[in-house]
Design an enzyme around this catalytic site. Structure first.
Site: not given
Length: 673
Positions: A29, A63, A122, A150, A152, A218, A246
């Site tokens: 991405c 990942h 990001c 996670h 993030e 996203c 991931s």
């Protein structure tokens, strides 16, 4: 055509007409591609002299083991913990923040270390950071829909306040309650399943809170998931490519599995079992945001061009297929200082173990470790290293086994013994069967130790208090064992001692008012007044740390132990009545003086008063006019009071007296030392 040929014909026909659909949204991405590009740009900058190394990434940049491995070969080091960040040399190197982003606290650590920062967070994640920061600063409660473990989500949570919560499933949504009077803001992990996000938000909003819901998933993630679901519903088999760790790839797999029961999760082409897709007419391919285009193309090419017969032939050529992550046995056919070549048993492949994959010791000579002809085991980390060899790791195999051993020790709270392999700024590193354990400085001892270098190479005992190999966080604790041992010794000590006992001890600390003595389980105080029958001016001139002493237990009050060196058999007053009887002539040293007289030390622990009126037959204003501290004098005992330990002296009595003049009597009880 024989019967066997007839039976094969339909299969060959179906394979020749197999259709392969590759999702347009498969692969990197925007945010991930931007982060990976940033690392390679930094590598080039260092190589060209435009930037200084070393280069670090906080956590793997993506990942994907293949990309991370390539970066490692180019000198990029992965930092996994805050402790490792805090140990970075000040003002050296560059830390690249991956697309997942980090908490505010990590930025503060990087600033304190003074390292350069390349922020590849990001932009969509950055936006969530700003949203959470603003709402948290306004005192609102914040709910993050996502996976709490996670990276993030961990980073997003680090921009919140004490009312920030992560919710991952329906049970957590049902139980969640907003603090009274608080507004609520709801955001999402960028890669979370959109339908699941809607379901969880609906459950929260049913409770009637004053809420604002921001769909921060996203767009690329939503599009990827929708397209994957559509393809999976139309094909006989679905292949999902991506790293095992991931999150977005895992969610893709779950979505596709609902639509197509023949869904396969692979990291590379080598993970795909040919038999699993041998007879299907249509195959769909999608990939997570961390999957390089090259891997997607390899899978696509194999599915589109290679017939089942070719796949079967390839399979038969290798009697024992090798899979990434498995343990293989091989015979050493070549060894040099920095690599070992193995012939893998049951397979026509050869494998290579580099020095870095054999040991953590960068200077180890591998020719001293193995010999040609020996058999050894290793873990498969890559099926093709670029030159046709299988990449193997002895170190990772040992670490896996060591981790299993550590997990058992963690669950059973087993006491382990291991040698200290490294003394670090923040603690000690030990190895257990190839697996590393970090013991923070605060858990090395039950008292502060500034210098840990004495532990280098020593065998020490510890327990595992935290076991999280996925985050490379395995923490040992030696302090609690020492504390438990001390508690046991303390209990045993108090059970056996009582006032009047003589015990052995070690001087632990010396102060102006006394010394603390380690009695083996508890400390006792030897006060300055109990250090001698005589007078002690400065304890530090008498004792030093580490001295062995025999002391008397004077008193025990709860956990406080009072000690003494005034042993009864050494009491100087025991023989004083005979030595210092009235009329005896004695000698002594002037110890101290007052306006009314001088105190003379006859022996340690026995002082006598020489009144100012008894110093001379002439009138004296004060003793210091004729005497000095430390001066030796001779005098006559004119009074002895054994009960009060008081002695009165007279120099005047030894001087020739005029006729008819008597020596004045002195009432020593009227004077105080």
């Amino acid at each position: 055509m024989d019967e066997a040929a007839k039976s094969r014909a339909p299969l060959q026909e179906s394979l020749s007409s197999r259709t392969v659909a590759v999702a347009k949204t498969a692969g990197f991405c925007f945010g991930v591609e931007r982060a990976v590009d940033r690392v390679y740009e930094q590598i080039r900058a260092v190589k060209e002299g435009a930037a200084k190394g070393p280069i670090y990434t906080y956590g793997p940049i993506i990942h994907n083991e293949q990309v991370v491995s390539d970066l490692e070969k180019k000198g990029v080091r992965v930092i996994d913990t805050e402790e490792d960040l805090k140990r970075l040399p000040k003002g050296q190197g560059t830390v690249i923040i991956r697309s997942h982003g980090v908490s505010r606290h990590i930025y503060e650590i990087l600033k304190e270390r003074g390292v350069a920062v390349a922020d590849a967070t990001c932009p969509f994640v950055k936006k969530i950071h700003r949203i959470v920061d603003e709402h948290a600063a306004a005192g609102e409660a914040v709910v993050i829909i996502g996976s709490p473990a996670h990276p993030e989500v961990e980073g997003i949570r680090g921009w919140g306040n004490e009312y920030t919560t992560v919710i991952e499933n329906e049970a957590e949504a049902e139980k969640y309650e907003v603090a009274e009077g608080k507004k609520l803001c709801v955001v999402s992990q960028t890669t979370f399943n959109y339908n699941k996000f809607q379901d969880l938000v609906e459950k929260i909003l049913k409770k009637g809170y004053d809420s604002s819901v921001l769909n921060t998933i996203c767009n690329a993630t939503q599009e990827r998931q929708v397209e994957a679901a559509k393809i999976a519903s139309e094909v006989d088999a679905m292949i999902v490519i991506g790293g095992r760790h991931s999150s977005n790839t895992q969610k893709l797999y779950e979505i596709c599995l609902k639509e197509c029961k023949n869904t396969f999760y692979i990291q590379t082409l080598g993970d795909l079992d040919p038999d699993s897709v041998s007879s299907v007419r249509s195959v769909g391919i999608t990939a997570g945001a961390s999957t390089p285009k090259k891997i997607i193309e390899e899978v696509h090419t194999r599915m589109a061009e290679q017939s089942f017969a070719e796949l079967l032939k390839e399979e038969e050529e290798s009697t024992k297929p090798i899979r990434t992550g498995e343990i293989v046995t091989g015979q050493v056919i070549e060894v040099s200082k920095d690599e070992i070549i193995l012939s893998i048993a049951g397979n026509k492949s050869e494998g290579i173990i580099t020095r870095d994959e054999y040991s953590n010791d960068n200077n180890v000579d591998l020719t001293t470790k193995v010999q040609i002809g020996e058999e050894m085991e290793a873990k498969v980390i890559k099926l093709n290293d670029g030159v046709g060899m299988v990449s193997l790791s002895y170190k990772r195999m040992a670490a896996d086994r060591g981790n299993k051993r550590l997990e058992e020790a963690f669950e059973n709270q087993e006491v382990l013994t291991s040698k200290v392999t490294q003394v670090l700024d923040g603690g000690l590193s030990v190895e257990v069967e190839g697996a590393r354990v970090f013991i923070p400085a605060s858990l090395v001892s039950d008292r502060y130790e500034k210098d840990l270098s004495k532990y280098a190479g020593q065998d020490i005992q510890f327990v595992i208090t935290e076991f999280n190999p996925k985050r490379r966080r395995i923490i040992g604790d030696r302090k609690q064992l020492l504390a438990a041992e001390k508690a046991k010794l303390k209990e045993e000590l108090f059970a056996r001692i009582q006032p009047g006992d003589k015990v052995e001890g070690t001087v632990k600390n010396v102060t102006d008012f006394g010394a603390f003595i380690d009695l083996g389980g508890a400390d006792g105080l030897l006060h300055i007044s109990e250090m001698s029958w005589g007078r002690v001016e400065n304890p530090k001139k008498v004792f030093k740390s580490g001295d062995k002493v025999t002391v008397l237990i004077k008193d025990i009050q709860g956990e406080k132990i009072a000690l003494s060196l005034k042993f009864p058999e050494a009491n100087p007053w025991a023989q004083a009545a005979e030595k210092y009887a009235a009329g005896n002539v004695v000698s002594g040293r002037v110890a101290r003086m007052t306006d009314f007289g001088a105190f003379v030390e006859l022996e340690p622990g026995v002082d006598a008063l020489l009144h100012v009126s008894q110093i001379s037959r002439e009138h004296i204003e004060k003793p210091s006019d004729v005497l000095k501290i430390g001066q030796e004098i001779e005098a006559k005992v004119v009074d002895f009071n054994e009960d009060d330990h008081k002695i009165s002296l007279s120099v005047k009595a030894l001087l020739a007296a005029p006729q008819n003049e008597d020596v004045a009597d002195v009432d020593i009880d009227s004077y105080s030392k």
